[in-house]
Design a protein around this motif. Sequence first.
Motif, PDB file in Angstrom:
ATOM      1  N   ARG A  34     121.221 -27.686 117.937  1.00 16.66           N
ATOM      2  CA  ARG A  34     121.197 -27.076 116.637  1.00 16.66           C
ATOM      3  C   ARG A  34     119.634 -26.110 116.378  1.00 16.66           C
ATOM      4  NH1 ARG A  34     119.764 -31.517 112.944  1.00 16.66           N
ATOM      5  NH2 ARG A  34     117.591 -30.758 113.239  1.00 16.66           N
ATOM      6  N   VAL A  46     123.737 -25.021 113.274  1.00 13.79           N
ATOM      7  CA  VAL A  46     124.714 -26.157 113.667  1.00 13.79           C
ATOM      8  C   VAL A  46     124.442 -26.327 115.124  1.00 13.79           C
ATOM      9  CG1 VAL A  46     126.958 -27.086 113.546  1.00 13.79           C
ATOM     10  CG2 VAL A  46     126.201 -25.715 111.600  1.00 13.79           C
ATOM     11  N   ASN A  61     126.213 -24.009 119.952  1.00 12.91           N
ATOM     12  CA  ASN A  61     125.550 -23.611 118.559  1.00 12.91           C
ATOM     13  C   ASN A  61     126.128 -22.623 118.045  1.00 12.91           C
ATOM     14  OD1 ASN A  61     124.080 -21.905 119.917  1.00 12.91           O
ATOM     15  ND2 ASN A  61     122.512 -23.406 120.494  1.00 12.91           N
ATOM     16  N   CYS A  73     131.164 -20.586 115.152  1.00 16.63           N
ATOM     17  CA  CYS A  73     130.433 -21.659 114.915  1.00 16.63           C
ATOM     18  C   CYS A  73     130.452 -22.532 116.330  1.00 16.63           C
ATOM     19  CB  CYS A  73     131.676 -22.691 114.199  1.00 16.63           C
ATOM     20  SG  CYS A  73     132.007 -22.021 112.637  1.00 16.63           S
ATOM     21  N   ALA A  98     124.087 -30.478 111.499  1.00 13.40           N
ATOM     22  CA  ALA A  98     123.733 -29.364 110.640  1.00 13.40           C
ATOM     23  C   ALA A  98     122.620 -29.252 109.923  1.00 13.40           C
ATOM     24  CB  ALA A  98     125.044 -29.187 109.962  1.00 13.40           C
TER      25      ALA A  98
END
Length: 160
Positions: A34, A46, A61, A73, A98
Amino acid sequence: MKEIKIESTLYLFESLEVLPEDVISLMRRAIVARGQAYAPYSNFNVGAAILLDNGKVITGNNQENASYPSGLCAERTAIYYAGSQFPNAKIIRIAISAGSKRNQTTKPIPPCGACRQSIAEYEIKQETPIEIYFMGEIGEVAKVSSLADLLPLGFDKSVL
């Protein structure tokens, strides 16, 4: 008309420290991932860490670009890499963390819909459930024993 009731089970842990050591270790890898996210547009980082049945841990990430939202994502970055590099390995567990650059996230943040669909594909392919743990930056950690708990009416190859 027929009514169908759909239920999901979600386990909630008060903090990262109360989880089994192997899950803590995986989540720490997600937290590190992250911190390496590239999210200059959403300011929402994230990280994901995936444990494979061969013992390998794959991290990913979120990656954004100026053609926002065409980035990717964290969960899909990791899962696609795992599928590419270890096509016969099964995914045992995914840990997701996250955080926002605008305010501290203290509640578990689940995968987005697109990531749920991608995880579902791998769960169906391997014919075994994937445990998913997710959290914000601090605070409670949520766990589901299968993606079906997050996506009970999934779209899959049976409808094609």
